[in-house]
Design an enzyme around this catalytic site. Structure first.
Site, PDB file in Angstrom:
ATOM      1  N   SER A  39       0.858  -1.184   0.000  1.00  0.00           N
ATOM      2  CA  SER A  39       0.000   0.000   0.000  1.00  0.00           C
ATOM      3  C   SER A  39       0.891   1.228   0.000  1.00  0.00           C
ATOM      4  CB  SER A  39      -0.872  -0.001   1.263  1.00  0.00           C
ATOM      5  OG  SER A  39      -1.526   1.237   1.446  1.00  0.00           O
ATOM      6  N   TYR A  89      -2.166  -1.302  10.435  1.00  0.00           N
ATOM      7  CA  TYR A  89      -2.171  -1.392   8.976  1.00  0.00           C
ATOM      8  C   TYR A  89      -0.828  -0.935   8.418  1.00  0.00           C
ATOM      9  CZ  TYR A  89      -3.885  -0.945   4.168  1.00  0.00           C
ATOM     10  OH  TYR A  89      -4.066  -1.071   2.803  1.00  0.00           O
TER      11      TYR A  89
END
Length: 255
Positions: A144, A157
Site C-alpha cells: 500500500s 495497517y
C-alpha cells in the site's frame, strides 16, 4: 491489453472484488489461466464467470489466507489444475482500524497482522517452493502507499504493509538466483467498492480532501492496478525485482 502473459498460469488471492477481481480479469484477458481465490465463494465464483464469459480460462479455490494449510492447498490446487505456477498475486487483505496505538486492543493488532502480513509469508513459503522446483516465476504482493509512508492513527495497517515490502525485498534477494522475481504493488486510493462506500457514507468535504491529495485529482481505477500487476507478472518486466511500485496518481510524490 496485449497478451503479455500468454501461456502463463497462476493464482490471485482476494479476487472476489476490487483490485483482486480487476487483476484476475486483466491477467486472463492477457492470455493467462487464472486460479481465482477468495474467502467469499459467491464473489469468487462471479469473478470466474466474468472471465469465462470473456472466453478465457479460470477456476475457483476458496482460501482463507490467514490459515497456512489452506494456502498450501491453494498452491497445490493451482499446480494440479494448470500444471505449473508462473505467477502469483498475493492480494487478499483487510483495512486497519483508525485509532491511536494506545487505544488499539491486542486482538485487533493480531487480526490485521495475521491477514495482511502473516498471510503473505504463508503464500510466499509455498509459492516460492513451487516456483523453485519448476525453475522460475513472478510473485506480486499487495502492500500500500501506507507501506511506504506513515498514516496518522493507522499503526497496525501501517506496520503490516511496511512488513509486506520487507518480505518482498527479502524474497527477491534470496530467490533471484532461482529465476524468481518478487515485487510489491503499492496502491493509492482506488475506486474499489470499499472506497466508494466510504465516499457515500462521508461528506463532500471528505471526498474533496481525498481527491485533492492526489496530484492527478482522480481515484485510481481497479483496472489501472490490474494493468500494473499484468506487467509485473510478464516477461516485459523480466529484470524488475524487489521493488514496491506505487500506482497512486502521484500521491506519494510529495511524501
Amino acid at each position: 491489453m496485449t497478451h503479455l502473459v500468454e501461456g502463463k498460469a497462476g493464482l490471485v488471492t482476494g479476487a472476489g472484488s476490487g483490485i483482486g477481481r480487476a487483476s484476475a480479469l486483466a491477467l486472463a484477458s492477457s492470455g493467462a489461466k487464472v486460479m481465482v481465490s477468495d474467502i467469499d465463494e459467491t464473489a469468487g465464483g462471479e469473478t470466474v464467470e466474468l472471465i469465462r464469459e470473456a472466453g478465457c480460462t479460470a477456476e475457483f479455490f476458496r482460501c482463507n489466507v490467514a490459515e497456512e494449510t489452506q494456502v498450501a492447498a491453494l498452491v497445490d490446487a493451482t499446480v494440479t489444475a494448470f500444471g505449473k505456477l508462473d505467477f502469483a498475486f498475493n492480494n487478499a487483505g483487510m483495512n486497519g482500524v483508525f485509532a491511536p496505538l494506545d487505544e488499539i486492543d491486542s486482538a485487533t493488532w493480531d487480526r490485521v497482522i495475521s491477514v495482511n502480513l502473516t498471510s503473505v509469508f504463508y503464500c510466499l513459503k509455498y509459492e516460492l517452493a513451487a516456483m523453485k522446483k519448476q525453475g522460475g516465476g513472478s510473485i506480486v504482493n499487495t502492500s500500500s502507499g501506507a507501506g511506504l509512508t506513515g498514516i496518522f492513527n493507522n499503526g497496525p495497517y501501517n506496520a503490516s504493509k511496511f512488513g509486506v515490502v520487507g518480505l518482498t525485498r527479502n524474497a527477491a534477494m534470496d530467490y533471484g538466483q532461482f529465476g524468481i522475481r518478487v515485487n510489491a504493488l503499492a496502491p493509492g486510493s482506488t475506486a474499489t467498492p470499499m472506497m466508494m462506500n466510504a465516499f457515500e457514507q462521508n461528506t463532500e468535504e471528505f471526498k474533496a480532501q481525498i481527491l485533492n491529495s492526489i496530484p492527478m485529482r482522480s481515484l485510481v481505477e481497479p483496472a489501472d492496478q490490474g494493468a500494473a500487476v499484468v506487467w509485473l507478472c510478464s516477461d516485459a518486466s523480466k529484470m524488475v525485482s524487489g521493488i514496491a511500485l506505487p500506482v497512486d496518481g502521484g500521491w506519494l510524490a510529495g511524501k
